[in-house]
Enzyme design. Structure first.
Site, PDB file in Angstrom:
ATOM      1  N   LYS A 109       2.886   9.792   8.308  1.00 47.96           N
ATOM      2  CA  LYS A 109       2.144   9.293   9.489  1.00 47.96           C
ATOM      3  C   LYS A 109       3.038   9.760  10.987  1.00 47.96           C
ATOM      4  O   LYS A 109       2.821  11.107  11.223  1.00 47.96           O
ATOM      5  CB  LYS A 109       2.100   7.746   9.536  1.00 47.96           C
ATOM      6  CG  LYS A 109       1.150   7.172   8.295  1.00 47.96           C
ATOM      7  CD  LYS A 109       1.112   5.945   8.770  1.00 47.96           C
ATOM      8  CE  LYS A 109      -0.048   5.108   7.780  1.00 47.96           C
ATOM      9  NZ  LYS A 109      -1.369   5.693   8.029  1.00 47.96           N
TER      10      LYS A 109
ATOM     11  N   PHE B 182       0.912  -1.234  -0.058  1.00 48.29           N
ATOM     12  CA  PHE B 182      -0.171  -0.068   0.012  1.00 48.29           C
ATOM     13  C   PHE B 182       0.674   1.261   0.010  1.00 48.29           C
ATOM     14  O   PHE B 182       1.723   1.544   0.982  1.00 48.29           O
ATOM     15  CB  PHE B 182      -0.759   0.076   1.200  1.00 48.29           C
ATOM     16  CG  PHE B 182      -1.968   1.151   1.234  1.00 48.29           C
ATOM     17  CD1 PHE B 182      -3.226   1.137   0.422  1.00 48.29           C
ATOM     18  CD2 PHE B 182      -1.539   2.306   1.932  1.00 48.29           C
ATOM     19  CE1 PHE B 182      -3.992   1.989   0.380  1.00 48.29           C
ATOM     20  CE2 PHE B 182      -2.556   3.339   1.945  1.00 48.29           C
ATOM     21  CZ  PHE B 182      -3.643   3.256   1.058  1.00 48.29           C
TER      22      PHE B 182
ATOM     23  N   ASP C  42       9.362   2.375   1.247  1.00 44.81           N
ATOM     24  CA  ASP C  42       8.179   3.313   1.745  1.00 44.81           C
ATOM     25  C   ASP C  42       8.187   3.059   3.340  1.00 44.81           C
ATOM     26  O   ASP C  42       7.527   2.148   3.584  1.00 44.81           O
ATOM     27  CB  ASP C  42       6.975   2.698   1.092  1.00 44.81           C
ATOM     28  CG  ASP C  42       5.644   3.673   1.590  1.00 44.81           C
ATOM     29  OD1 ASP C  42       5.874   4.007   2.830  1.00 44.81           O
ATOM     30  OD2 ASP C  42       4.562   3.546   0.894  1.00 44.81           O
TER      31      ASP C  42
END
Ligand code: PLP
Length: 406
Positions: A255, A141, A226
């Site tokens: 995040k 993702f 990532d």
């Protein structure tokens, strides 16, 4: 769970109805309105308290309302709130310097506002190599914007939006030989998560990231890691891949970096650091000084409070508590640091999530058979122990229910 009505329009049921009337339904109705938070605790609109082991989906590294973030944001917005990319704000420069120092390498940083945007920048850097092809992992993702979605290896999320940009090949995650076979001298970049968070907290076999580094180095392909979910201390390291000694060409963060404020950062090293040139990319809000001040407060606090070591200890305590004695509904606890997946015997994660919430514990059913836990890095031993007791009770209740309805 409380679900009363409130004529003022601010109780749980009323807020939920207002949400349904005013917001687009792309998420489905969220399960609970929250109005206040402090540390690991949040309160709903009717004053019920919960231990928050969702953490805004691995965002709230320091929990809610951490004094260092509150102070940094207050001071910065009171002096210089926004300058655009036409001017320089010192906190932006300081944060870029700090991230490069944490990486221990020379490079350059591009700031944006989210994880997807951090990966969009990586996608564009890939395009600027002049090579057409990209490789990503099935199940991975990387975000919902079109470039990031093209890299995301989840066909159901991609399907309504095809055609997607780029020639992207998805290979099975953790399979070194499949990766080797897919990467050629036409491949601009390989993008991988050190742990697949959204796919159910999946940890690749040891040596996978190192092999990815070797494979990409051999073809002159950029390795993009990532670290949007795994970075900034979540796994007990500033960067999860550092635990394997792997140095990527590009690392994306978001995040946890902003301590609750929206930020994305694309770190690039070596030749990849100079591919974006004036006019090739941009964002009005990227590098906003208030958000950068919050991120600096997060990094300072992680360092000063020794949170990397604390995460390793807390993660081990949580695993131990969930695994010993073995619970019949738990097949496995996997992950790293404070990013854990509790794999269940059967597709009952939604039921466990509800039973936990009824006991004042917020968790995330990330897959039909997996509960994801991502509490703040500041979580205390007492909170961990309270969580383990309540969560085990929620597991037992779910198991009993399943047995009586079977
Ligand atoms: N990359 C990873 C590994 C993620 O976990 C996420 C979000 O869950 C993203 C990218 C996208 O981030 P955002 O939702 O901030 O766009």
């Amino acid at each position: 769970m409380s679900g009363g009505t409130d004529s003022s329009g601010a109780g749980n049921a009323a807020l939920t109805r207002r949400w349904q009337g005013a917001l687009m339904d792309n998420f489905g109705t969220p399960r609970l309105p929250l109005v206040r938070g402090r540390g690991t605790r949040v309160w709903d609109a009717e004053g019920v308290a919960y231990l928050d082991f969702v953490g805004g989906i691995a965002v709230n590294a320091l929990g809610h309302a951490h004094p260092s973030v509150v102070r940094a944001v207050g001071e910065q917005i009171a002096s210089l709130g926004h300058v655009s990319n036409l001017f320089i704000a010192e906190p932006t420069v300081r944060l870029a310097e700090r991230l490069l120092r944490l990486a221990g390498r020379e490079g350059r940083v591009y700031f944006s506002n989210s994880g997807a945007e951090a990966n969009e920048a990586a996608f564009k850097i890939g395009r600027l190599t002049g090579r057409p092809h990209m490789v990503a992992a099935a199940g991975g993702f990387h975000g919902r914007t079109m470039g990031a979605l093209a890299l995301t290896g989840q066909p159901a999320k991609q399907h309504p939006f095809r055609p997607l940009p780029g020639q992207v090949t998805h290979v099975p995650y953790g399979d070194t030989e499949a990766l080797r076979a897919a990467v050629t001298e036409d491949t601009a970049l390989v993008v991988l998560e050190p742990v697949q968070g959204e796919n159910g907290v999946i940890v690749p076999p040891p040596g996978y990231l190192r092999a990815a580094r070797e494979i990409t180095a051999a073809t002159g392909t950029l390795l993009v890691l990532d670290e949007i979910q795994t970075g900034v201390g979540r796994t007990g390291h500033w960067f999860a891949a550092a635990a394997e000694g792997v140095e990527a060409d590009v690392v994306t963060l978001a995040k946890g970096l902003g301590g609750g404020l929206p930020i994305g950062a694309t770190l690039a090293f070596g030749p990849a650091a100079t591919l974006l040139t004036p006019g090739t990319h941009g964002s009005t809000f990227g590098g906003n000084p208030v958000v950068c001040a919050a991120a600096l407060a997060v990094l300072d606090t992680i360092e000063q409070a020794g949170l990397l070591e604390a995460v390793t200890r807390a993660g081990a305590r949580l695993r131990q508590g969930l695994g010993v004695p073995a619970h019949p509904l738990v097949r496995e606890v996997r992950g790293a640091g404070l990013l854990l997946g509790v794999v269940l015997e059967g597709e009952v994660a939604g039921r466990v999530q509800r039973a936990a919430q009824d006991r004042g514990l917020l968790v995330n059913a990330v897959a039909p058979d997996v509960i994801r836990l991502a509490p703040p890095l500041t979580v205390t031993d007492a909170e961990l122990d309270t969580f383990v007791g309540g969560f085990r009770a929620a597991l037992s209740e779910t198991l009993e229910e399943a047995l009586t309805t079977a």
